[in-house]
Design a protein around this motif. Structure first.
Motif, mmCIF file in Angstrom:
data_model
loop_
_atom_site.group_PDB
_atom_site.id
_atom_site.type_symbol
_atom_site.label_atom_id
_atom_site.label_comp_id
_atom_site.label_asym_id
_atom_site.label_seq_id
_atom_site.Cartn_x
_atom_site.Cartn_y
_atom_site.Cartn_z
ATOM 1 N N LYS A 1 45.457 -21.417 3.055
ATOM 2 C CA LYS A 1 45.842 -20.579 1.921
ATOM 3 C C LYS A 1 47.338 -20.652 1.658
ATOM 4 C CE LYS A 1 45.884 -16.074 2.350
ATOM 5 N NZ LYS A 1 45.486 -14.653 2.461
ATOM 6 N N ALA A 2 48.119 -20.651 2.716
ATOM 7 C CA ALA A 2 49.576 -20.667 2.545
ATOM 8 C C ALA A 2 50.075 -21.979 1.946
ATOM 9 C CB ALA A 2 50.258 -20.417 3.891
ATOM 10 N N ASP A 3 49.288 -23.052 2.046
ATOM 11 C CA ASP A 3 49.700 -24.351 1.515
ATOM 12 C C ASP A 3 49.276 -24.570 0.068
ATOM 13 O OD1 ASP A 3 50.981 -25.255 3.815
ATOM 14 O OD2 ASP A 3 49.129 -26.086 4.668
ATOM 15 N N LEU A 4 48.429 -23.710 -0.466
ATOM 16 C CA LEU A 4 47.884 -23.953 -1.802
ATOM 17 C C LEU A 4 48.972 -24.132 -2.861
ATOM 18 C CD1 LEU A 4 44.747 -21.589 -1.875
ATOM 19 C CD2 LEU A 4 44.789 -24.088 -1.769
ATOM 20 N N PRO A 5 49.969 -23.245 -2.961
ATOM 21 C CA PRO A 5 50.993 -23.461 -3.990
ATOM 22 C C PRO A 5 51.728 -24.797 -3.842
ATOM 23 C CG PRO A 5 51.083 -21.206 -3.178
ATOM 24 C CD PRO A 5 50.165 -21.957 -2.268
ATOM 25 N N SER A 6 52.009 -25.203 -2.600
ATOM 26 C CA SER A 6 52.709 -26.471 -2.383
ATOM 27 C C SER A 6 51.835 -27.658 -2.791
ATOM 28 C CB SER A 6 53.111 -26.602 -0.904
ATOM 29 O OG SER A 6 53.964 -25.539 -0.519
ATOM 30 N N ASN B 1 53.429 -10.221 8.087
ATOM 31 C CA ASN B 1 54.428 -9.854 9.085
ATOM 32 C C ASN B 1 54.772 -11.003 10.026
ATOM 33 O OD1 ASN B 1 52.010 -9.912 10.460
ATOM 34 N ND2 ASN B 1 52.507 -8.179 11.792
ATOM 35 N N SER B 2 54.322 -12.209 9.694
ATOM 36 C CA SER B 2 54.586 -13.349 10.572
ATOM 37 C C SER B 2 54.407 -14.644 9.791
ATOM 38 C CB SER B 2 53.625 -13.332 11.776
ATOM 39 O OG SER B 2 53.771 -14.502 12.552
ATOM 40 N N GLU B 3 55.223 -15.633 10.134
ATOM 41 C CA GLU B 3 55.078 -16.953 9.533
ATOM 42 C C GLU B 3 54.097 -17.823 10.317
ATOM 43 O OE1 GLU B 3 56.363 -17.883 6.678
ATOM 44 O OE2 GLU B 3 57.218 -15.874 6.480
ATOM 45 N N GLU B 4 53.635 -17.288 11.444
ATOM 46 C CA GLU B 4 52.698 -18.047 12.267
ATOM 47 C C GLU B 4 51.361 -18.211 11.540
ATOM 48 O OE1 GLU B 4 50.395 -17.721 16.608
ATOM 49 O OE2 GLU B 4 52.013 -16.302 16.086
ATOM 50 N N ARG B 5 50.706 -19.323 11.804
ATOM 51 C CA ARG B 5 49.384 -19.557 11.244
ATOM 52 C C ARG B 5 48.370 -19.690 12.368
ATOM 53 N NH1 ARG B 5 50.249 -23.982 6.361
ATOM 54 N NH2 ARG B 5 52.084 -22.995 5.396
ATOM 55 N N ARG B 6 47.207 -19.129 12.152
ATOM 56 C CA ARG B 6 46.158 -19.178 13.173
ATOM 57 C C ARG B 6 44.925 -19.866 12.598
ATOM 58 N NH1 ARG B 6 45.162 -19.278 17.159
ATOM 59 N NH2 ARG B 6 44.332 -17.476 18.256
ATOM 60 N N PRO B 7 44.436 -20.932 13.236
ATOM 61 C CA PRO B 7 43.177 -21.540 12.781
ATOM 62 C C PRO B 7 42.024 -20.569 13.009
ATOM 63 C CG PRO B 7 43.854 -22.459 14.884
ATOM 64 C CD PRO B 7 44.989 -21.586 14.427
ATOM 65 N N GLN B 8 41.013 -20.665 12.152
ATOM 66 C CA GLN B 8 39.893 -19.730 12.224
ATOM 67 C C GLN B 8 38.694 -20.319 12.950
ATOM 68 O OE1 GLN B 8 41.001 -17.058 11.076
ATOM 69 N NE2 GLN B 8 42.130 -17.291 9.176
ATOM 70 N N ILE B 9 38.516 -21.645 12.818
ATOM 71 C CA ILE B 9 37.381 -22.335 13.424
ATOM 72 C C ILE B 9 37.887 -23.638 14.026
ATOM 73 C CG2 ILE B 9 35.168 -23.495 12.971
ATOM 74 C CD1 ILE B 9 34.550 -21.569 10.834
ATOM 75 N N GLU B 10 37.348 -24.000 15.143
ATOM 76 C CA GLU B 10 37.680 -25.275 15.766
ATOM 77 C C GLU B 10 37.344 -26.431 14.812
ATOM 78 O OE1 GLU B 10 36.516 -27.580 19.904
ATOM 79 O OE2 GLU B 10 34.994 -26.423 18.855
#
Length: 1114
Positions: free
Chosen positions: A701-706, A903-912
């Motif tokens: 989601k965070a990459d969509l605009p780029s 509250n964080s720039e970290e990204r977490r994968p949801q599924i392997e």
């Protein structure tokens, strides 16, 4: 019960027939004269065996239950006691006692055997050989599934022995198993369904089977099993000396009545199996009856569900209705049952009814007359005595019809065999010559054969393949031996009028559901008694709870009867709006309403309601169709489902797919290179779509605009694959390249796609343009399609693919190119104005009074005088177009809404992710996910010890009075969704929806329950609705989530939370992340009844729970 007059009825077997008898007896026994006790040897409650193939799809036996677990719990234990997983071992007919394998002894007054049947096996078959299976119950299915999932079986072939009804069901099931690469059906006859169809009908089915890639081997006979060095199946030895390689073999060659319990009790059984019963279904033992597949009546056993249900009906009636307060009723007797069948097998609709092989038998009888014998009446039997009411006057009477003459035979027989059909239709056929009418269309896969009396006055039977829409009406004509009111040819050619599915022309005693013997009158009475939804009718009458073949007709009957009975059959949007989408569209247009709050205040049932996941997207679509403001503007963002909300299609791992527009499928090499570069840069999975576009999967989601910016810089724009809008206009190359081209299909397709791109509609729209009649663009399967002719364009409308494919209808012929856009403008705008929510153009046309003729009058003849308005509205709408992606790329404020965590720039994968064919994709979901009920008590420390913690700032949620907003925060390894609801405050829940372990709840639509007013968030994946205060699921009690208190202090938002490690132990991302290995374990674990709530990252310490709660351990 304590009353001495209460009799105990012990039912041996809790299958479809057993439970049918129990239900009927409970329903008819108004005076509570009976106490029912039953044992079922399976661990499951009674389920629909006819739908076993569906189990391969959902793996949930509960979905097959004929009655819910709640139904059993609601029964009076003094009237009904049941035991599952318990087998009756012995039956003492003298002492009237049954004994089970659990040591339980139950005295009975009457015993009903409903033990069913086993699969028939040839002498060489050995179920102990790995890879050899039968297809009878859930246990068989689970064994087959477990075996197919072994690594050693992957990529193997399967053989199904038997090409009858059960064989084709088994073949379809194993065909859908991913590890199985090829399926062969082995049958003794040269075509499948040889007991239901003749050679011509069987050939049509055979074509459909082979078109699927399934091999049909027949006539052929296996003679033995071949095994490998490990003793596992590796092939079948055939009678011609060849070997058929296979790792799986499923025997479906027939059934054998289960009469072993009766034989041990010295009850008379048939020479070839089955408990012998008389016309009242009584066995040779006093007070013992038999029904269903285990019963042998007049040397016939029945492998279909309908005769068993009829037996249950007769027996329950005779137990309760022969002596009543209002008089006596002659006991019902078993008559020749209806053996008509209608099923969908291997994707083909197949039906046979009446005496469908009368032609064969009559011709044989003429050539070689057989000796006959006349059946004698059965000996009188002792029926249940309910006291001294022998002097009551009989006020009803059932007339016993003499049996038809049947060929002499000394062998017991399976009445499902075609040559043993009997009944009134058979008698009529034997009385004189017959005539047949046949229709065969190999192109459409349709075959019909109807058998009539020689004078054409009576329909005796028939068979259908491909088109079974007239089945119920024809069966009714055969059963009643009703003289025909139309020429026989009309049954084949039709009367030239639209199909009537209202049932208006049917008598009340017409059977609608053959599985459970439900008539039209029962359904009508159910509606008159106040049941006002189809699910309620199915639950009360059992109609549609067998094979399901009657459901489409029953739906039409239900709607017609609801209307006739005075019940309102509404198409209201939802409980918040008491009007249809078309009506609301007109209100919004006329009053020029621009926001959801204005619309709710003007047209809503409750003016201050928040709405729901049903009405919000509908209103959002209407506003876009009229005013076309950006979907991410504060007033509209709350209305969008996740796809529109972030202008990309959400995938099952919480990432998104990006589909740029490629008008008409025409693209330059430079643009193709850019797509590859973008996919490589962002690690996207790429696939060519069926609509001539490139789909880029796996975008965070965070990459969509780029991603959008890079595509826009290369000349792309949004393809609107995420919206209920125009998707594409597919084209062939037409006159640009093709030597057969008549029209410029590419040019016209580009023009149409550029004109209608971005317009929102009730459902998605697809177009197609073919440059000649060879139709390479498949224009006749689209919502609108054009095919070039020598004189212009033929315009087709209202077709679609998908779940229910529809062929488009020819709307206008030889249209000059200059008129094409004008006609399409009218068509699309009229559809946008008048269609119901989520209604494709095909369904819209089907529901329109007058059909396509009416549509032509409105749009071509301008009968309503609105064509100019429609053209003007479409012109205005297409003039508002802008690229939605570009609007986000140009707005930094909107880009902030794409962060994974505020509250964080970290990204977490949801599924392997796993590698497959050179690309990465998400690991598989488990096929069946266990129930998950998360509560505050699952957290180690009590809530009183939790602490207020600053998690975000108010501005991060972009709160507005125009609608709800939401965002996610990260707390340790846990993800939390925060919601702002205008005038209600702030709320928080876990981010993960437990149904599919998807971290997506902040994407969901927030609504309020119309009944309770409770606020909830609707999961965007599969619409589980969780309350924001308690976390309870309003529409699926198998799931619940954690909810947290929120408070705003100045510019900051605080959440009341436990310590990080305590919360991570319950809802940590690592704990719940879907992994390929855990999905496989869940699938295997679901067989054993083990509740699996979530995987832990590491094994727990010995003797301790890794989660603080044992039930959360993996």
């Amino acid at each position: 019960m304590s009353e001495p007059s209460c009799k105990t009825v012990f039912v041996v077997g809790l299958g479809m027939v057993g439970i049918a008898f129990i239900e009927k007896l409970l329903n008819l026994d108004k005076n509570s004269n009976y106490r029912i006790v039953t044992c079922g040897e399976e661990i499951h409650l009674a389920y629909n065996r006819v739908a076993l193939t569906e189990y391969f799809q959902h793996r949930s036996v509960e979905k097959l239950y004929l009655n819910s677990a709640e139904w059993y719990a609601q029964q009076d234990p003094d009237r009904f006691t049941f035991y599952t997983g318990e087998t009756v071992l012995s039956l003492d007919t003298d002492a009237h006692i049954v004994t089970t394998d659990k040591g339980r002894t139950v005295p009975y007054d009457y015993c009903v055997l409903a033990t069913g049947s086993d699969a028939t096996l040839p002498t060489y078959a050995d179920l102990a050989v790995p890879g050899v299976f039968v297809y009878r119950n859930i246990s068989d299915m689970n064994k087959l599934l477990a075996y197919a999932e072994r690594d050693s079986v992957a990529g193997s072939t399967a053989a199904v022995l038997g090409g009858g009804l059960l064989g084709l069901e088994a073949a379809k099931a194993v065909y859908d198993l991913e590890p199985v690469t090829h399926v062969t059906i082995v049958h003794r006859q040269p075509y499948p369904l040889s007991r239901q169809l003749d050679a011509h009908g069987g050939e049509i089915v055979l074509r459909r089977i082979t078109a699927m890639g399934v091999t049909f081997l027949g006539p052929a006979t296996p003679t033995g099993l071949c095994t490998d060095a490990a003793g596992a199946l590796c092939g079948l030895a055939m009678d011609d000396g060849s070997t058929l390689p296979c790792s799986i073999a499923i025997f479906a060659i027939g059934i054998t009545p289960r009469d072993d319990l009766a034989r041990r009790a010295r009850i008379v059984c048939g020479a070839r199996g089955g408990v012998v019963v008389d016309d009242h279904l009584k066995t040779s033992a006093a007070d013992v009856f038999a029904i269903g597949e285990c019963a042998s009546w007049r040397d016939n056993t029945y492998g279909l569900i309908a005769p068993g249900i009829e037996m249950a009906d007769i027996l329950a009636f005779n137990f309760t209705q022969t002596r009543t307060e209002v008089g006596e009723f002659r006991p019902r007797r078993m008559n020749n049952p209806d053996l008509s069948t209608k099923l969908k097998l291997m994707g083909v609709d197949v039906a046979s009814f009446g005496d469908f092989f009368a032609e064969n038998r009559t011709s044989k009888a003429i050539a070689n007359p057989a000796s006959t014998r006349t059946s004698t009446s059965a000996a009188s039997v002792s029926l249940p005595d309910k006291g001294s009411k022998g002097n009551l006057k009989a006020v009803w009477e059932v007339t016993s019809v003499p049996s038809a003459t049947i060929p002499a035979s000394t062998k017991p027989r399976d009445a499902s065999a075609p040559k043993k059909r009997h009944g009134h239709a058979a008698a009529a056929a034997e009385e004189g010559a017959i005539e047949t009418l046949t229709y065969r269309d190999p192109f459409a896969g349709v075959y019909k054969k109807y058998i009539f009396s020689a004078d054409g006055r009576y329909l005796l039977g028939g068979m259908m393949v491909g088109d079974t829409s007239d089945y119920i009406k024809l069966v009714a004509l055969v059963k009643k031996k009703k003289a025909l009111e139309v020429p026989p040819s009309q049954f084949i050619l039709g009367a030239g009028k639209a199909q009537d599915d209202s049932g208006e022309d049917l008598d009340d005693d017409t059977q609608i559901c053959s599985c459970h013997n439900v008539t039209k009158g029962q359904i009508v009475q159910c509606i008159r008694d106040g049941v006002d939804d189809l699910a309620g009718v199915k639950a009360q009458t059992k109609a549609g709870a067998g094979c399901g073949g009657c459901v489409p007709f029953m739906t039409g009957l239900f709607k017609a009867e609801m209307k006739k009975a005075g019940h309102a059959v509404t198409n209201n949007i939802c409980a918040h709006f008491a009007m249809s989408r078309a009506d609301l569209f007109n209100v919004v247009m006329i009053k020029k309403l621009k926001t959801f709050s204005e619309i709710m205040g003007t047209a809503g049932v409750r003016k201050d309601a928040l709405g729901c996941e049903l009405c919000k997207p509908v209103v959002g679509s209407i506003l876009s169709s009229l005013w076309n403001e950006h979907v991410m503007s504060p007033a509209h963002h709350q209305l969008q489902d996740t796809n529109d909300r972030f202008m990309a299609n959400i995938q099952r791992n919480g990432t998104f797919s990006v589909v740029p527009r490629v008008a008409a499928g025409e693209i330059t090499p430079d643009k193709l290179i850019v797509l590859g570069q973008v996919a490589k840069k962002y690690g996207l999975y790429t696939k060519i779509t069926g609509a001539q576009r490139v789909d880029l999967f796996g975008a965070q989601k965070a990459d969509l605009p780029s991603i959008w910016k890079e595509l826009i810089d290369a000349g792309f724009e949004s393809g609107h694959a995420y919206g209920k809008a125009l998707r594409t206009v597919k084209s062939c190359v037409g006159t640009s390249w093709c030597r057969y081209g008549v029209g410029d299909s590419v040019g016209l397709a580009v023009q149409l796609e550029e004109r209608y791109k971005g317009i929102r509609s009730p459902h998605k729209l697809k177009g197609g343009v073919s440059g000649c009649v060879r139709e390479c663009a498949e224009a006749q399967g689209k919502d609108f399609g054009l095919i070039a002719t020598d004189k212009g364009w033929n315009i087709f409308v209202c077709g679609n693919g998908g779940v229910t494919p529809r062929h488009a209808v020819l709307f206008a012929s030889d249209v000059p190119p200059s008129k094409v856009v004008q006609i399409l403008d009218r068509f699309l705008m009229y559809y946008i104005r008048t269609a119901d929510k989520l209604t494709r153009t095909s369904r819209w046309l089907e529901q329109m009074d007058g059909g396509v003729d009416r549509l032509r009058k409105v749009l071509l003849d301008d009968e309503l005088g609105i064509c100019e308005d429609l053209e003007r509205e479409m012109h205005a709408l297409v003039g508002t177009y802008y690229d939605e992606w570009r609007a986000v790329v140009a707005d930094p404020a909107r880009q902030k809404q794409f962060r994974q965590f505020i509250n964080s720039e970290e990204r977490r994968p949801q599924i392997e992710t796993i590698a497959e064919r050179g690309q990465l994709r998400p690991a598989n979901w488990a096929k069946d996910t266990p129930s998950v009920l998360l509560r505050e008590s699952d957290i180690k420390s009590p809530k009183s010890q939790w602490t207020w913690r600053k998690m975000a700032q108010v501005v991060d949620l972009m709160p507005t009075e125009a609608g709800t907003t939401s965002a996610a925060v990260k707390y340790g390894d846990s993800q939390i969704a925060i919601f702002h609801v205008p005038r209600r405050g702030y709320f928080a829940t876990q981010q993960m929806c437990p149904h599919r372990r998807a971290f997506v709840l902040e994407h969901g639509i927030v609504g309020d329950d119309p009944k309770s007013g409770a606020l909830y968030v609707s999961c965007p994946m599969h619409k589980r609705n969780f309350t924001l205060r308690s976390g309870d699921c309003l529409n699926d009690d198998a799931y619940s989530i954690l909810a947290f208190d929120v408070r705003a202090e100045g510019e900051d938002l605080f959440l009341l939370l436990p310590e990080i490690d305590e919360l991570d132990a319950v809802i940590g991302t690592s704990k719940w992340m879907v992994r390929q290995a855990t999905a496989e374990l869940i699938d295997k674990g679901s067989e054993g009844g083990v509740e699996i709530v979530g995987p832990t990252e590491e094994a727990s310490c010995a003797g301790e729970s890794a989660c603080g709660d044992k039930k959360l351990d993996w």
